[in-house]
Write an enzyme that holds these catalytic residues in place. Sequence first.
Site, short mmCIF file in Angstrom:
data_model
loop_
_atom_site.label_atom_id
_atom_site.label_comp_id
_atom_site.label_asym_id
_atom_site.label_seq_id
_atom_site.Cartn_x
_atom_site.Cartn_y
_atom_site.Cartn_z
CE LYS A 41 -3.68 -2.40 2.53
NZ LYS A 41 -4.37 -2.35 3.65
CD GLN A 85 -3.51 -4.16 5.79
OE1 GLN A 85 -3.83 -3.50 5.66
NE2 GLN A 85 -3.64 -5.49 6.39
CG ASP A 108 -9.62 0.32 4.90
OD1 ASP A 108 -9.36 -0.12 3.79
OD2 ASP A 108 -9.47 -0.15 5.68
N1 GUN Z 1 -6.79 -7.42 5.48
C1 GUN Z 1 -7.45 -7.57 4.46
N2 GUN Z 1 -7.79 -7.02 3.70
C2 GUN Z 1 -7.72 -5.77 4.24
C3 GUN Z 1 -8.39 -4.30 4.44
O1 GUN Z 1 -9.01 -3.99 2.85
N3 GUN Z 1 -8.36 -3.81 4.98
C4 GUN Z 1 -7.60 -3.39 5.88
N4 GUN Z 1 -7.47 -2.42 7.29
N5 GUN Z 1 -7.33 -4.80 6.22
C5 GUN Z 1 -7.34 -5.43 6.01
#
Ligand code: GUN
Length: 274
Positions: A41, A85, A108
């Site tokens: 990311k 996350q 998110d």
């Molecule tokens: N863990 C797996 N996919 C995601 C996501 O799209 N965002 C976050 N914050 N954690 C994740």
Amino acid sequence: MLALEVREKLRQEIKQKGLKPRLAVVLVGDNEASQIYVRNKRKAAEDIELECEVHHLPAESTFEQVADLVKSLNANPKVNGIIVQMPLPQHLHSDKILRLIDERKDVDGFGLHNAGLLMQNQPSAMVAATPKGVLEMLRSTGIQLAGKHAVIIGRSNIVGRPLAALLLNQDCTVTVVHTLTKNIAEITKQADIVVAACGCPKLVKASWVKDGAVVIDVGINRLDNHLCGDVDFDEVAPKAAFISPVPGGVGPMTIAMLLENTVEACEQQMKGAK
Ligand code: GUN
């Protein structure tokens, strides 16, 4: 590749509009997959001149420590988007942490406000990145969504549930199957669109899908030292009108959608500040 096109569009937008978008990522503990996702990311963000700050806290951090960090990011006007996350270490109660994120910075879309807006088909909803990426992929196939039967395998808050709402909002007929569903293959065989998001390596076999179905694979699993999805790609590919690969399919789209949400949040916040 679709994800690269989206990122290029965002890079231009940031430059032309003179935006200074900033994403804050909260990472708690040493989950290996999470560390890789966060690294990807950050790299993708920096690649389009979107600032990304990663706050890496130890696994034994208390709820209060994580909550205080989220609150300080909420209050920081330079930060436009915040993600925590997942998964968090169990003692931290991820639901309670996610609810602390300011809804305008919830890029998110995991908070109650945005999840509720999506559920009610409100265009102002910030839509979770993975479901948004799946929709973008479906659109890129040129398939008309209205009236299609979409079967989603998995009911997580991150993918299955928001995707069900998103596809319903596109006038699909949506079925969600999960671990306690009986005869899953009988149901997926009826689907025009199959989305696998259950975290079971190569679960979906050729006999599970009808000829000409569109198959989107959200899974990322490690099997015998290589990555594979929730779909048995080699078996299913010859039957499918379109199938997304793993790796290189939904994963990069998810990141592109997260960046898109952050740029949108930045623009909204600039408008609000005027
Ligand atoms: N863990 C797996 N996919 C995601 C996501 O799209 N965002 C976050 N914050 N954690 C994740």
